[in-house]
Design a protein around this motif. Structure first.
Motif, PDB file in Angstrom:
ATOM      1  N   ILE B 172      27.511   7.323   2.088  1.00 60.06           N
ATOM      2  CA  ILE B 172      27.226   8.768   2.130  1.00 60.06           C
ATOM      3  C   ILE B 172      25.725   9.006   2.086  1.00 60.06           C
ATOM      4  N   ARG B 174      23.461   6.976   2.916  1.00 65.77           N
ATOM      5  CA  ARG B 174      22.880   6.492   4.164  1.00 65.77           C
ATOM      6  C   ARG B 174      22.937   7.568   5.236  1.00 65.77           C
ATOM      7  N   ARG B 175      24.037   8.310   5.281  1.00 67.32           N
ATOM      8  CA  ARG B 175      24.148   9.368   6.289  1.00 67.32           C
ATOM      9  C   ARG B 175      23.233  10.536   5.984  1.00 67.32           C
ATOM     10  N   TRP B 178      19.929   9.490   7.207  1.00 61.30           N
ATOM     11  CA  TRP B 178      19.758   9.613   8.659  1.00 61.30           C
ATOM     12  C   TRP B 178      19.675  11.067   9.102  1.00 61.30           C
ATOM     13  N   GLU B 179      20.340  11.940   8.357  1.00 60.46           N
ATOM     14  CA  GLU B 179      20.186  13.364   8.689  1.00 60.46           C
ATOM     15  C   GLU B 179      18.738  13.794   8.487  1.00 60.46           C
ATOM     16  N   TYR B 182      16.765  12.525  11.413  1.00 58.56           N
ATOM     17  CA  TYR B 182      17.007  13.367  12.593  1.00 58.56           C
ATOM     18  C   TYR B 182      16.228  14.677  12.502  1.00 58.56           C
ATOM     19  N   GLU B 183      16.208  15.246  11.296  1.00 56.05           N
ATOM     20  CA  GLU B 183      15.460  16.507  11.131  1.00 56.05           C
ATOM     21  C   GLU B 183      13.974  16.293  11.378  1.00 56.05           C
ATOM     22  N   TYR B 203      22.106   4.561  15.333  1.00 55.64           N
ATOM     23  CA  TYR B 203      21.586   5.899  15.094  1.00 55.64           C
ATOM     24  C   TYR B 203      20.337   6.206  15.926  1.00 55.64           C
TER      25      TYR B 203
END
Lengths: 364, 245, 308
Positions: B172, B174-175, B178-179, B182-183, B203
């Motif tokens: 969790i 880790r995601r 990555w969010e 991405y931002e 990713y």
């Protein structure tokens, strides 16, 4: 067990740093101390206050300056100028010959002769005084060959550092420091390294008993420390003529006892530190500094505040230095320092027991 | 993306150590705002290449610019334009969150006000304003990792280099991490990620795979999987690396 | 004889206020590869240290091959092979010297047990005279495994053996483990990487000092309680926040450039999701039915624990 010792030697021989500490240090230290100290006495400025100014006193003065060690320094006419000339660095030693020198000699009285040295550099001062005394004594024997006791007894005073140690004193000190360094510091670091790298975990999980792990780690260092102590003795004996007046066997025996003590200290330190850095710091502060500062190696114990004197009682090096000084310089036998020996043995036992108790068969 | 504004341009990058060729003619470009995965086995030459791009090591030859600056002559200017986060060194564990931000902001010459603003903004994004005076060592690993990333981009660098950023964190966190990446990319920060974990590669917008000092493949994960007829990036990597070995 | 090799019940371990293990129970059968899967800080290392007799549990019991980890620790230490998290090799010793040393401390005969490590060691044998510190990560790992195996342990305990190792070496390492298993050695392995779970016979998913689930990877994956869809996209962030706003969605998570979404009720199907996306202008994105993986399960269990 055999594999363990082999491995330990490999570690030591592959690490440039340990090799330097092990074999470079003794050489460098002995040579440094030895040469820095012995070679300084040449053409040192000395002044004479001759209150007699007769044939005998002038003969003494001539002998002194003919020796090659001393040069005439700034002339001073009274003892009150001595300090001033020391401070300016114009003189390193002043010889004060009391009044009626020749007269006293002739009537068999002790003539007064004072050697006052600038002991802010204690080693030089000590050398100057002993050289000057030697020259004066030789002259006195020349005067009255029959007399065994020196007729002229120079009275020496060390300004700024009244209790002075001899050059020879450094050899016992260096041996002690190096044994501490090699035995205690290197073992503690090498055990801590296994913890830090995680290999200790594997060793603990193996069927090896803690005793075997410790013995395996320590054995190479016993040998190396011993070789070290030996090489310092040989170096100082042949290069600097430091005497070994007492029994060599006894000296080596006491050395082994001290090595064991240092090793048990090292093991103890490693049981309470988890990485090399802690082990290093602990060894530095718990071992090296006290060894240097509190053992009487550099600063005379008698001059320390009472608290530090008390503290120095629990410093193993203090006792060891006393012992080897007695053997090497005084040539005394065990009857003179059995107490010190017992103290060292007792300390060794305490640390070994403490380490065994603290050495964990598990992690944390 | 797509406007072809490049923040990293490497042409025939070569780095030799004695006779050993660590980087053999690397040519690649990274676009502004792109998430670029830089993959390779241990010893494939990733670390060397990154050090060159960060201005820590001089290349033997090749034309390389980072953030428009020449890596031979303008390393100081480059360092101001990049951020760096590795798994090993990120935050000072014995300082508080605030102190860490102040320290890193200070390094990059940010003003006190700007640091305050940025700190507030980033803590707000992570939802941990209440923790700003907590000692870092007392925080859960996941929060620490997200904080390290925030610190690495607080001076709004053009490029941020991430060295295996999500090793060992729970799925969790880790995601969430990555969010964040991405931002940052959406704001125009280029993200340059090295890793040898292939699921991390999935990713990225594009990945390059290094084998023995050379870039053997460079494309989007999807194209690479199609090209090598592989289920996932792991298989792509295995096919490439085993072919070489 | 029972065919249980390693067994733990109610294991608790605290470090000060930190609860590293909160009552863990599990059993590992003889000759299987059992994986403890979980992130850093889940308690895997603590558990392994208890099993290898390096730590005492605060509560609970554990045994390996019938020997109690506290009472019979001496004997246990002769039958365990252990590879701690960091490669515990002597970096300044050569490959050969390391192997000899570890054989020596276990009083093992290298030639007698060589068949066990032959396949692994043969690959590093050409570098026998090289210092361990100069080996690549993959080779270090092979050497460490050889050293852990040289005394022919009955149980092999590997703490995060694949962390920091590249994909090729990782694959090779797992191939080695599977071969070792065929020699009858029970293997316990921990890893933070979910994709390694399917290589184990059985796994325990760990988080915060507890086991959230255990079983064969198939059992765990088929117990996933939701319908799962997968959507490929180039606009991950936008799509993610959009889907999370949709009614009837249980969760939506990134999986690389894909989004995995699980639905909360039977009414929400592929059609409904597809239509929702089209309404917001995502025409290229098509949801498709997906089989949940271990990572989907892990995330679901974590969320269950957080809310429950």
């Amino acid at each position: 067990m055999k594999q363990f010792v082999i491995k330990e030697f490999l570690h030591i021989f592959r690490d440039v740093r340990s090799m330097v500490i092990l074999f470079g240090m003794p050489l460098v230290q002995v040579l440094l101390f030895g040469y820095a100290i012995t070679n300084e006495v040449k053409d040192v400025k000395v002044s004479v206050i001759d209150q007699s100014y007769d044939y005998a006193s002038q003969a003494v003065v001539n002998k002194l300056f003919a020796s090659g060690y001393f040069l005439k320094g700034e002339h001073i006419s009274s003892t009150s100028e001595i300090e001033e000339s020391f401070r300016k660095g114009e003189n390193k030693m002043v010889v004060v010959i009391g009044p009626d020198f020749a007269g006293k000699l002739e009537t068999g009285q002790q003539p007064s002769i004072q050697l006052i040295a600038d002991a802010s550099d204690p080693n030089t001062a000590n050398l100057l005084v002993s050289y000057a005394s030697g020259i004066i004594n030789a002259y006195s024997r020349e005067l009255i060959p029959a007399a065994n006791i020196p007729v002229i007894v120079p009275e020496s005073r060390m300004l700024y550092n009244p209790s002075l140690r001899s050059v020879y004193m450094f050899v016992p000190g260096i041996i002690t420091i190096l044994l501490m360094l090699v035995s205690a510091m290197m073992t503690s670091i090498s055990i801590a390294r296994e913890k830090e790298l995680g290999t200790m975990e594997v060793l603990l999980v193996s069927p090896l008993k803690p005793f075997q792990i410790v013995a395996g780690k320590v054995m190479p260092y016993v040998l190396l420390s011993f070789i070290n102590a030996g090489s310092i003795l040989i170096l100082s004996y042949y290069i600097f003529n430091v005497p070994i007046n007492g029994s060599l066997l006894l000296l080596l025996g006491e050395t082994i006892l001290f090595i064991l003590l240092a090793l048990s200290l090292g093991i103890f330190i490693s049981t309470i530190s988890n990485n090399q850095q802690t082990a290093m710091m602990l060894s530095m502060f718990a071992l090296m500094l006290p060894t240097i500062l509190l053992s009487g190696f550099i600063f005379p114990i008698e001059n320390m505040p009472a608290v530090l004197q008390w503290f120095s009682l629990i410093m193993p090096p203090r006792w060891f230095i006393t012992i080897i000084k007695s053997i090497m310089l005084k040539g005394s036998g065990i009857e003179y320092f059995w107490k010190e020996t017992l103290i060292l043995a007792g300390m060794t036992l305490v640390f070994i027991l403490a380490s065994i108790k603290k050495f964990k068969i598990r992690l944390a | 993306m797509g406007n072809n504004e490049y923040v990293i341009e490497a042409e025939n990058l070569v780095k030799k150590f004695g006779s050993f060729v660590a980087n053999d003619n690397l040519t690649f470009k990274v676009e502004k705002g792109e998430i670029f995965g830089f993959l390779g086995a241990n010893g494939a030459g990733k670390t060397t290449a990154i050090r060159i791009l960060c201005g820590l090591l001089l290349p033997t030859s090749g034309k390389i610019t980072v953030a428009g600056q020449n890596v031979y002559t303008q390393t100081e200017a480059i360092k101001k334009q990049i951020g760096y986060m590795s798994q090993r060194f990120s935050l000072y564990e014995d300082l508080t969150i605030n102190e860490n931000f102040r320290f890193y902001g200070g390094i990059y010459g940010m003003s006190r006000i700007k640091i305050k603003e940025k700190t507030a903004e980033m803590l707000d994004r992570l939802g941990i304003e209440s923790l700003k005076n907590s000692i870092v060592a007392s925080l859960p690993l996941g929060i620490r990792q997200k904080l390290s990333f925030s610190v690495a981009i607080m001076h709004s660098p053009q490029i941020v280099f991430l060295d295996e950023p999500t090793g060992g964190v729970d799925p969790i966190t880790r995601r969430q991490f990555w969010e964040l990446i991405y931002e940052a990319a959406a704001k125009g920060i280029t993200v340059f990620v090295t890793t040898h974990y292939m699921d991390e590669a999935e990713y990225c917008n594009r990945v390059s795979i290094m084998v023995d000092g050379r870039i053997e493949a460079l494309d989007t994960p999807r194209n690479l999987k199609d090209k090598f007829q592989a289920k996932n990036m792991d298989e792509v990597f295995l096919k490439l690396a085993r072919k070489a070995g | 004889m029972t065919d249980i090799s390693v067994y733990g019940e109610g294991l608790v371990k605290n470090y000060g206020k930190t609860e590293a293990l909160r009552g863990i129970s599990f059993s590992v059968n003889k000759g299987e590869i059992f994986g403890f899967i979980g992130p850093d800080g889940a308690g895997k290392t603590t558990l392994f240290r208890i099993l290898t007799t390096l730590l005492l549990p605060d509560a609970g019991d554990a045994s390996v091959e019938g020997f109690h980890v506290v009472k019979d620790f001496r004997h246990l230490r002769t039958i365990l092979g252990y590879m701690p998290g960091r490669f515990s090799l002597y970096q300044d010793l050569t490959v050969e010297e390391n192997l000899k040393f570890f054989a020596g401390i276990f009083k093992a005969d290298i030639s007698k047990n060589y068949h066990l490590i032959k396949e692994i060691y043969d690959q590093i044998a050409p570098f026998a005279k090289r210092r361990a510190g100069k080996l690549s990560g993959g080779m270090k790992q092979k050497l460490a495994l050889s050293c852990a195996l040289i005394h022919k342990p009955e149980v092999l305990i590997l703490d995060e053996p694949t962390t920091g190792v590249d994909a090729v070496s990782r694959r090779e390492f797992w191939e080695m483990l599977i071969r070792l298993k065929s020699q009858g050695i029970t293997i316990l392995v921990s890893t933070p990487y979910m994709d390694e779970a399917i290589l184990c016979d059985r796994v325990a998913l760990m988080q915060h000092g507890s086991i959230m689930a255990s079983g064969t990877p198939d059992e765990i994956m088929s117990s996933y309680p939701h319908r799962l869809f997968k959507i490929s996209t180039d606009r991950t962030l936008e799509l993610l926040s959009l889907i999370r706003k949709m009614n009837g969605i249980h969760s939506a998570e990134m999986f690389g450039s894909d989004i995995h979404l699980s639905v909360a009720d039977a009414e929400t199907g592929i059609e409904e999701v597809g239509e929702y996306l089209r309404n917001y202008g995502f025409t290229a994105e098509k949801p498709e039915e997906a089989k949940p993986g271990i990572e989907d399960c892990f995330i679901d269990f974590m969320k269950l624990n957080q809310t429950g």
